[in-house]
Design a protein around this motif. Structure first.
Motif, PDB file in Angstrom:
ATOM      1  N   ALA A 149     -19.288 -32.346-103.601  1.00 33.78           N
ATOM      2  CA  ALA A 149     -18.382 -32.812-104.115  1.00 33.78           C
ATOM      3  C   ALA A 149     -17.288 -33.050-103.101  1.00 33.78           C
ATOM      4  O   ALA A 149     -16.731 -32.582-102.223  1.00 33.78           O
ATOM      5  N   ILE A 150     -16.047 -34.136-103.714  1.00 33.51           N
ATOM      6  CA  ILE A 150     -15.147 -34.234-102.863  1.00 33.51           C
ATOM      7  C   ILE A 150     -13.954 -34.006-103.577  1.00 33.51           C
ATOM      8  O   ILE A 150     -13.832 -34.264-104.882  1.00 33.51           O
ATOM      9  N   GLY A 151     -12.693 -34.052-102.688  1.00 36.54           N
ATOM     10  CA  GLY A 151     -11.361 -33.830-103.313  1.00 36.54           C
ATOM     11  C   GLY A 151     -10.244 -34.448-102.301  1.00 36.54           C
ATOM     12  O   GLY A 151     -10.819 -35.026-101.178  1.00 36.54           O
ATOM     13  N   HIS A 152      -9.094 -34.499-102.599  1.00 36.66           N
ATOM     14  CA  HIS A 152      -8.000 -34.824-101.852  1.00 36.66           C
ATOM     15  C   HIS A 152      -6.897 -34.096-101.982  1.00 36.66           C
ATOM     16  O   HIS A 152      -6.759 -33.063-103.024  1.00 36.66           O
ATOM     17  N   CYS A 153      -5.749 -34.029-101.120  1.00 34.92           N
ATOM     18  CA  CYS A 153      -4.864 -33.278-101.287  1.00 34.92           C
ATOM     19  C   CYS A 153      -3.365 -34.032-101.401  1.00 34.92           C
ATOM     20  O   CYS A 153      -3.271 -35.067-100.753  1.00 34.92           O
ATOM     21  N   SER A 170     -13.557 -34.690-107.477  1.00 31.06           N
ATOM     22  CA  SER A 170     -13.855 -33.473-108.360  1.00 31.06           C
ATOM     23  C   SER A 170     -12.525 -32.656-108.389  1.00 31.06           C
ATOM     24  O   SER A 170     -12.266 -31.678-109.474  1.00 31.06           O
ATOM     25  N   ALA A 171     -11.766 -32.579-107.463  1.00 28.10           N
ATOM     26  CA  ALA A 171     -10.400 -31.766-107.481  1.00 28.10           C
ATOM     27  C   ALA A 171      -9.381 -32.307-106.537  1.00 28.10           C
ATOM     28  O   ALA A 171      -9.474 -33.176-105.526  1.00 28.10           O
ATOM     29  N   LEU A 172      -8.203 -31.981-106.968  1.00 26.70           N
ATOM     30  CA  LEU A 172      -6.958 -32.371-106.387  1.00 26.70           C
ATOM     31  C   LEU A 172      -6.178 -31.101-105.853  1.00 26.70           C
ATOM     32  O   LEU A 172      -5.831 -30.391-106.787  1.00 26.70           O
ATOM     33  N   GLN A 173      -5.828 -31.007-104.668  1.00 17.84           N
ATOM     34  CA  GLN A 173      -5.024 -29.891-104.270  1.00 17.84           C
ATOM     35  C   GLN A 173      -3.518 -30.211-103.934  1.00 17.84           C
ATOM     36  O   GLN A 173      -3.384 -31.063-103.161  1.00 17.84           O
ATOM     37  N   SER A 174      -2.857 -29.513-104.751  1.00 22.42           N
ATOM     38  CA  SER A 174      -1.463 -29.754-104.538  1.00 22.42           C
ATOM     39  C   SER A 174      -0.572 -28.391-104.599  1.00 22.42           C
ATOM     40  O   SER A 174      -1.032 -27.458-105.342  1.00 22.42           O
ATOM     41  N   GLU A 175       0.406 -28.158-104.171  1.00 24.34           N
ATOM     42  CA  GLU A 175       1.222 -27.203-104.529  1.00 24.34           C
ATOM     43  C   GLU A 175       1.726 -27.146-105.875  1.00 24.34           C
ATOM     44  O   GLU A 175       2.380 -28.000-106.507  1.00 24.34           O
ATOM     45  N   TYR A 176       1.529 -25.977-106.746  1.00 25.86           N
ATOM     46  CA  TYR A 176       1.867 -25.949-108.107  1.00 25.86           C
ATOM     47  C   TYR A 176       1.937 -24.553-108.313  1.00 25.86           C
ATOM     48  O   TYR A 176       1.231 -23.813-108.072  1.00 25.86           O
ATOM     49  N   SER A 177       3.173 -24.198-108.995  1.00 24.47           N
ATOM     50  CA  SER A 177       3.511 -22.699-109.536  1.00 24.47           C
ATOM     51  C   SER A 177       4.516 -22.853-110.432  1.00 24.47           C
ATOM     52  O   SER A 177       5.151 -23.836-110.642  1.00 24.47           O
ATOM     53  N   LEU A 178       5.030 -21.610-110.775  1.00 25.75           N
ATOM     54  CA  LEU A 178       6.270 -21.484-111.784  1.00 25.75           C
ATOM     55  C   LEU A 178       7.318 -22.102-111.014  1.00 25.75           C
ATOM     56  O   LEU A 178       8.148 -22.766-111.699  1.00 25.75           O
ATOM     57  N   TRP A 179       7.383 -21.763-109.789  1.00 22.59           N
ATOM     58  CA  TRP A 179       8.458 -21.971-108.806  1.00 22.59           C
ATOM     59  C   TRP A 179       8.509 -23.393-108.219  1.00 22.59           C
ATOM     60  O   TRP A 179       9.373 -24.037-107.821  1.00 22.59           O
ATOM     61  N   GLU A 180       7.399 -24.290-108.230  1.00 23.46           N
ATOM     62  CA  GLU A 180       7.238 -25.500-107.717  1.00 23.46           C
ATOM     63  C   GLU A 180       6.318 -26.455-108.711  1.00 23.46           C
ATOM     64  O   GLU A 180       5.137 -26.196-108.839  1.00 23.46           O
TER      65      GLU A 180
END
Length: 325
Positions: A149-153, A170-180
């Motif tokens: 499977a492939i993803g991007h950022c 299938s996926a996207l990777q990004s910074e994500y948190s309560l803080w961001e």
């Protein structure tokens, strides 16, 4: 498998020195306890050069992971990335042409000691290459059986849609948190939910800030790139800790650690989410994995979201160019 993965970057760069034996032991324990996904990249080990720190070398992290999974490949979901290259004196270069996509994949397969990658990401899009060409080449790797499977950022919504139309992501990777939470305001979260794309938050613990282990006046060494980040310096650090102290109080009421609550908040979001907290220590790995047992009500989620309202979070994600080394 647990819906919390393991970010492996810290074992090779960016957060101070790592002990090789300790890193290997942590990776092996992660397999033992059923961690959902192992996240690496070909550049992890080399990218410290961009922050003026010594480099362990391109491919270092993949080789470390490859050593760990030897004989246990069928027990892990393996994700890696391509596209970021390091030039002289740490200059960053993005490469996303189809020929390089194939070349990079073959090199990663060799370092990881496997015949296939479960999830292959483009780490950052090369601005000189249409995203359709890069993603199209990644789709060819799926057709060849080298990638499952492939993803991007870090894509904006329009780029995400163009990429997904070329070959399903299938996926996207990004910074994500309560803080961001900029991916909420930008519409990325909503787009992922609409398109059925899993969001993979990196730095889901705010680069350790949300664990409550960062203290006022803390100084970060030359090999720790947080020494350059506005949120970890001076007034930004103090204001961040003010927020985390409130998180600590909330977590204590739940009988949990602050970082566990932060991960539970992500898991409670209304879309498929697989956080990948990074650590090089087995004790933190166990603590993070146990966050799946933290139950948050709708009111709890809303309270935490309001507590970490983006307007009240100090500083930017990264230093301004003129402030970088």
């Amino acid at each position: 498998m647990r819906p919390i993965g393991l970010g492996c970057m810290t074992m090779s760069q960016s957060y101070g020195d790592a002990d090789r034996d300790e890193s290997l032991a942590t990776l092996r324990e992660a397999i033992d306890i059923g961690v959902g996904m192992f996240d690496t990249a070909d550049v992890y080990g080399a990218a410290d050069a961009a922050f003026g720190a010594p480099s362990k070398g391109f491919g270092h992290n993949e080789e470390l992971l490859g050593e760990t999974i030897a004989g246990r490949r069928d027990e892990v979901v393996l994700a890696t990335k391509f596209a970021v290259q390091m030039g002289a004196e740490g200059a960053v270069r993005l490469v996303g042409d189809p020929a390089y996509v194939t070349q990079a994949c073959e090199a990663s397969l060799r370092r990881l000691g496997t015949d296939h990658i479960d999830l292959y990401y483009c780490h950052r899009q090369d601005p000189s290459v249409p995203i359709e060409e890069t993603v199209g080449a990644m789709g060819e790797l799926v057709a060849q059986g080298k990638v499952r499977a492939i993803g991007h950022c870090e894509l904006a919504v329009d780029e995400l849609r163009r990429a997904h139309a070329t070959h399903p992501l299938s996926a996207l990777q990004s910074e994500y948190s309560l803080w961001e939470r900029s991916v909420e305001d930008s519409g990325v979260v909503a787009a992922c939910r609409e398109l059925g794309i899993t969001l993979v938050p990196y730095s889901p613990l705010g680069r350790a800030m949300l664990t409550g282990r960062i203290h006022r006046g803390q100084e970060f060494g030359a090999t720790d790139f947080r020494s350059l980040l506005p949120r970890f310096c001076g007034e930004g650090l103090d204001r961040s800790i003010d927020l985390v102290e409130q998180l600590r109080e909330f977590a204590a009421e739940k009988g949990a650690a602050p970082g566990q609550v932060a991960l539970a908040w992500l898991l409670a979001q209304p879309l498929d989410v697989v956080p990948i907290p990074g650590t090089k220590r087995a004790s933190y790995l166990r603590e993070n994995s146990a966050a799946t047992g933290i139950a948050l009500s709708i009111d709890d989620v809303a309270h935490l979201s309001a507590l970490f309202d983006p307007a009240g979070v100090p500083g930017g994600r990264y230093p301004k160019p003129e402030d970088a080394r």
